[in-house]
Design a protein around this motif. Structure first.
Motif, mmCIF file in Angstrom:
data_model
loop_
_atom_site.group_PDB
_atom_site.id
_atom_site.type_symbol
_atom_site.label_atom_id
_atom_site.label_comp_id
_atom_site.label_asym_id
_atom_site.label_seq_id
_atom_site.Cartn_x
_atom_site.Cartn_y
_atom_site.Cartn_z
ATOM 1 N N PRO A 218 0.809 -1.237 0.000
ATOM 2 C CA PRO A 218 0.000 0.000 0.000
ATOM 3 C C PRO A 218 0.830 1.270 0.000
ATOM 4 O O PRO A 218 0.360 2.310 -0.441
ATOM 5 C CB PRO A 218 -0.830 -0.119 1.285
ATOM 6 N N ARG A 219 2.056 1.184 0.484
ATOM 7 C CA ARG A 219 2.849 2.407 0.565
ATOM 8 C C ARG A 219 3.170 2.968 -0.809
ATOM 9 O O ARG A 219 3.382 4.176 -0.960
ATOM 10 C CB ARG A 219 4.138 2.125 1.329
ATOM 11 N N CYS A 220 3.243 2.109 -1.830
ATOM 12 C CA CYS A 220 3.513 2.583 -3.196
ATOM 13 C C CYS A 220 2.459 3.595 -3.618
ATOM 14 O O CYS A 220 2.774 4.676 -4.107
ATOM 15 C CB CYS A 220 3.540 1.399 -4.153
ATOM 16 N N ALA A 221 1.181 3.256 -3.412
ATOM 17 C CA ALA A 221 0.095 4.167 -3.783
ATOM 18 C C ALA A 221 0.034 5.366 -2.849
ATOM 19 O O ALA A 221 -0.189 6.506 -3.285
ATOM 20 C CB ALA A 221 -1.240 3.427 -3.781
ATOM 21 N N THR A 222 0.244 5.125 -1.556
ATOM 22 C CA THR A 222 0.148 6.215 -0.582
ATOM 23 C C THR A 222 1.179 7.304 -0.866
ATOM 24 O O THR A 222 0.864 8.492 -0.889
ATOM 25 C CB THR A 222 0.339 5.669 0.840
ATOM 26 N N ASP A 223 2.424 6.892 -1.075
ATOM 27 C CA ASP A 223 3.482 7.867 -1.334
ATOM 28 C C ASP A 223 3.268 8.588 -2.659
ATOM 29 O O ASP A 223 3.521 9.795 -2.762
ATOM 30 C CB ASP A 223 4.850 7.169 -1.339
ATOM 31 N N TYR A 224 2.823 7.865 -3.664
ATOM 32 C CA TYR A 224 2.651 8.475 -4.984
ATOM 33 C C TYR A 224 1.523 9.489 -4.973
ATOM 34 O O TYR A 224 1.655 10.600 -5.496
ATOM 35 C CB TYR A 224 2.362 7.374 -6.008
ATOM 36 N N GLN A 225 0.401 9.134 -4.347
ATOM 37 C CA GLN A 225 -0.740 10.037 -4.322
ATOM 38 C C GLN A 225 -0.521 11.209 -3.378
ATOM 39 O O GLN A 225 -1.155 12.266 -3.527
ATOM 40 C CB GLN A 225 -1.992 9.265 -3.917
ATOM 41 N N ALA A 226 0.388 11.061 -2.414
ATOM 42 C CA ALA A 226 0.680 12.146 -1.483
ATOM 43 C C ALA A 226 1.370 13.313 -2.172
ATOM 44 O O ALA A 226 1.483 14.392 -1.587
ATOM 45 C CB ALA A 226 1.538 11.635 -0.328
ATOM 46 N N ARG A 227 1.848 13.112 -3.398
ATOM 47 C CA ARG A 227 2.437 14.225 -4.133
ATOM 48 C C ARG A 227 1.397 15.272 -4.524
ATOM 49 O O ARG A 227 1.742 16.400 -4.877
ATOM 50 C CB ARG A 227 3.135 13.711 -5.401
ATOM 51 N N ILE A 228 0.133 14.888 -4.506
ATOM 52 C CA ILE A 228 -0.958 15.828 -4.802
ATOM 53 C C ILE A 228 -1.501 16.321 -3.473
ATOM 54 O O ILE A 228 -2.033 15.548 -2.680
ATOM 55 C CB ILE A 228 -2.082 15.165 -5.617
ATOM 56 N N SER A 229 -1.380 17.611 -3.210
ATOM 57 C CA SER A 229 -1.805 18.152 -1.922
ATOM 58 C C SER A 229 -3.324 18.131 -1.800
ATOM 59 O O SER A 229 -4.059 18.164 -2.792
ATOM 60 C CB SER A 229 -1.280 19.577 -1.751
ATOM 61 N N GLY A 230 -3.787 18.085 -0.547
ATOM 62 C CA GLY A 230 -5.217 18.094 -0.294
ATOM 63 C C GLY A 230 -5.926 19.333 -0.833
ATOM 64 O O GLY A 230 -6.992 19.222 -1.450
ATOM 65 N N PRO A 231 -5.370 20.546 -0.625
ATOM 66 C CA PRO A 231 -6.037 21.740 -1.166
ATOM 67 C C PRO A 231 -6.192 21.732 -2.687
ATOM 68 O O PRO A 231 -7.197 22.202 -3.205
ATOM 69 C CB PRO A 231 -5.115 22.883 -0.716
ATOM 70 N N LEU A 232 -5.188 21.179 -3.395
ATOM 71 C CA LEU A 232 -5.308 21.109 -4.850
ATOM 72 C C LEU A 232 -6.365 20.081 -5.237
ATOM 73 O O LEU A 232 -7.199 20.325 -6.127
ATOM 74 C CB LEU A 232 -3.962 20.758 -5.477
#
Length: 510
Positions: free
Chosen positions: A363-377
């Motif tokens: 799961p960390r693969c997806a978590t780290d990759y998607q974390a590049r997109i900030s919540g406000p954006l």
């Protein structure tokens, strides 16, 4: 005696008046250009000398001073060559001064006396027309300048000889005609995409309301194909939008042949693009991809691969519809009312959540990759959908019957409803539901009782922010317009909420 010629300096899309003054003085033979010009302005001395020599004229053995007023306004670009030359010719008595008082002048000189096309002719012509003056510009820039108005006095000579002959009455320059770019023979059609019916429906909704749109799915799911077909269902620009877009394109030098187009811009920068490339800037504060996508589409493929600072620079323009470039020596604003369409894989390997696939990094693969997109954006994306991979068994199937032309008719009808509504409310500057905000949005998108209950319950369950709440209302209003209904119903709220799915489901699946 001081002779004068009028020209402009650009600050964003605004053309500021500049007074070019030329005077011959006694003293050492020199040719000085003063007035805070850049290197291109300083080099105009050599181009002016060579061009005058090419037509059989020579500067007298005196000191020549050219002043660009106001002196504290930065002057950038090669379009000052022609006004400097005409001011010098007026000082020599070759061109009458009263002739120059009627025109704004811009153009670059070639060494043989030719006049080379420059950027910014359209905003310069509009500014000149507002001052009740004509425009003298290069022949190559004439077709775009002619769009300033039928009553605008436009002279577009090919070289200095033509212009001097016109002034003396031995030759008459005809007014250039506005040029319109030919329509493309065929745009990519939605009929080419097999499957992905949910994504096609979301794309239609995004087009109808001008909503920002995020697609998440594995490689080969058709994300880029869908984005590339969005222009085929968007309505053509009206005259006002065309002029707004063309003024920015003119400043960027992206109007080939001076031809304007009714086709909405579609900009797709590579993910290696820098912040100045996206926002705008540089030595001359040129417009970036956001401004060039004004009234059109900005497509960012492989969204997480963009630099984080570049992605965060999208947030303010998505809300305000303009980009502001602030530097120590200038402050420039460009219009940037674009529709953002983004695509991304669910994880670095791209296959998170796919049946039968086990990610090596878990799961960390997806978590780290998607974390590049900030919540406000992410919160600013009106529509967020997940695409499944297209099965090989679907590829031999016949193409769907519905074409982009069929969808475009529904989109146009929905946009017509929105434009009429905003005109009736005294907001003619608004065109789509995505531009409505605050009290106006709550007025036009007030749901029925059942829809309001669903929206309140979902806002608590999904932990929607105030911005997310309003985004749901915007999309629901567009869905009601597509159904040609005055009231936003529960079914519209339900579908709008389905487009607010977060990436948490993909992270869990990984």
């Amino acid at each position: 005696m001081t002779s004068r010629a009028a020209t402009v300096a650009f600050q964003g899309i605004e053309a500021l008046a500049v007074d070019v003054q030329a005077q011959f003085l006694s003293g050492m033979v020199q040719f000085n250009v003063v007035g805070l010009g850049d290197k291109a302005v300083g080099e105009s001395r050599e181009r002016v000398r060579a061009a005058l020599h090419a037509i059989g004229l020579a500067l007298p053995g005196k000191r020549l001073v050219v002043n660009l007023s106001p002196a504290d306004l930065p002057k950038e670009g090669s379009h000052f060559d022609l006004p400097i030359t005409l001011a010098v010719l007026a000082a020599l008595g070759i061109v009458p001064q009263d002739f120059l008082t009627r025109y704004v002048v811009m153009g670059e000189l070639a060494l043989d006396g030719g006049i080379v096309g420059v950027s910014g002719a359209l905003p310069a012509a509009i500014a000149a027309n507002a001052r009740d003056m004509g425009l003298i510009c290069p022949k190559a820039s004439g077709p775009e300048a002619a769009w300033a108005g039928e009553d605008a006095d436009i002279l577009a000579p090919e070289n200095l000889i033509q212009l001097i002959n016109h002034v003396k009455g031995t030759q008459v320059l005809t007014r250039p005609r506005p040029a319109l770019a030919p329509e493309p023979d065929r745009l990519p059609d939605l009929r080419d995409i097999k499957g992905q019916e949910t994504a096609k429906r979301a794309l239609e909704v995004a087009a109808a309301g001008g909503h920002h749109f995020l697609m998440v799915g594995p490689p080969g799911a058709g994300k880029s194909m869908l984005a590339q077909r969005l222009p085929s269902i968007l309505p053509p620009m009206d005259s006002r939008e065309m002029l707004d877009v063309s003024m920015v394109a003119s400043l960027a030098g992206e109007l080939p042949g001076g031809q304007l187009s009714r086709q909405r811009p579609f900009r797709a920068p590579h993910h290696s693009a820098s912040m100045p490339a996206l926002v705008g800037g540089g030595l001359r504060a040129k417009p970036g991809e956001m401004a060039l996508a004004h009234h059109g589409v900005l497509f960012l493929d492989e969204l997480p691969e963009f630099q984080p600072r570049v992605l965060e620079s999208l947030r303010q323009p998505m809300e305000t519809g303009e980009t502001i470039i602030a530097r120590v020596n200038y402050h420039v604003t460009y219009p940037a009312r674009f529709q953002l369409v983004a695509a991304m894989n669910p994880c670095k390997c791209g296959m998170a959540g796919e049946p039968g696939h086990l990610c090596r990094k878990g799961p960390r693969c997806a978590t780290d990759y998607q974390a590049r997109i900030s919540g406000p954006l992410l919160d600013r994306m009106d529509i967020q959908i997940e695409l499944a991979a297209v099965r090989a068994a679907d590829l031999p199937l016949p193409p769907p019957k519905e074409t982009s032309e069929d969808v475009a008719r529904r989109v146009l009808a929905a946009r017509t409803i929105q434009a009429q509504r905003f005109r009736q409310l005294g907001k003619p500057e608004l065109r789509t539901n995505s531009e409505a905000d605050g009290a106006l949005l709550e007025e036009i998108a007030r749901p029925d009782a059942a829809g309001l209950v669903l929206l309140r319950d979902a806002a608590d369950a999904m932990n929607l922010s105030a911005r997310g709440y309003h985004r749901v209302l915007r999309v629901a209003r567009t869905l009601a317009d597509l159904d040609r209904q005055q009231q936003v119903a529960r079914i519209h709220i339900a579908e709008a909420l389905s487009y607010r799915q977060k990436l948490a489901s993909l992270q869990a699946a990984a």
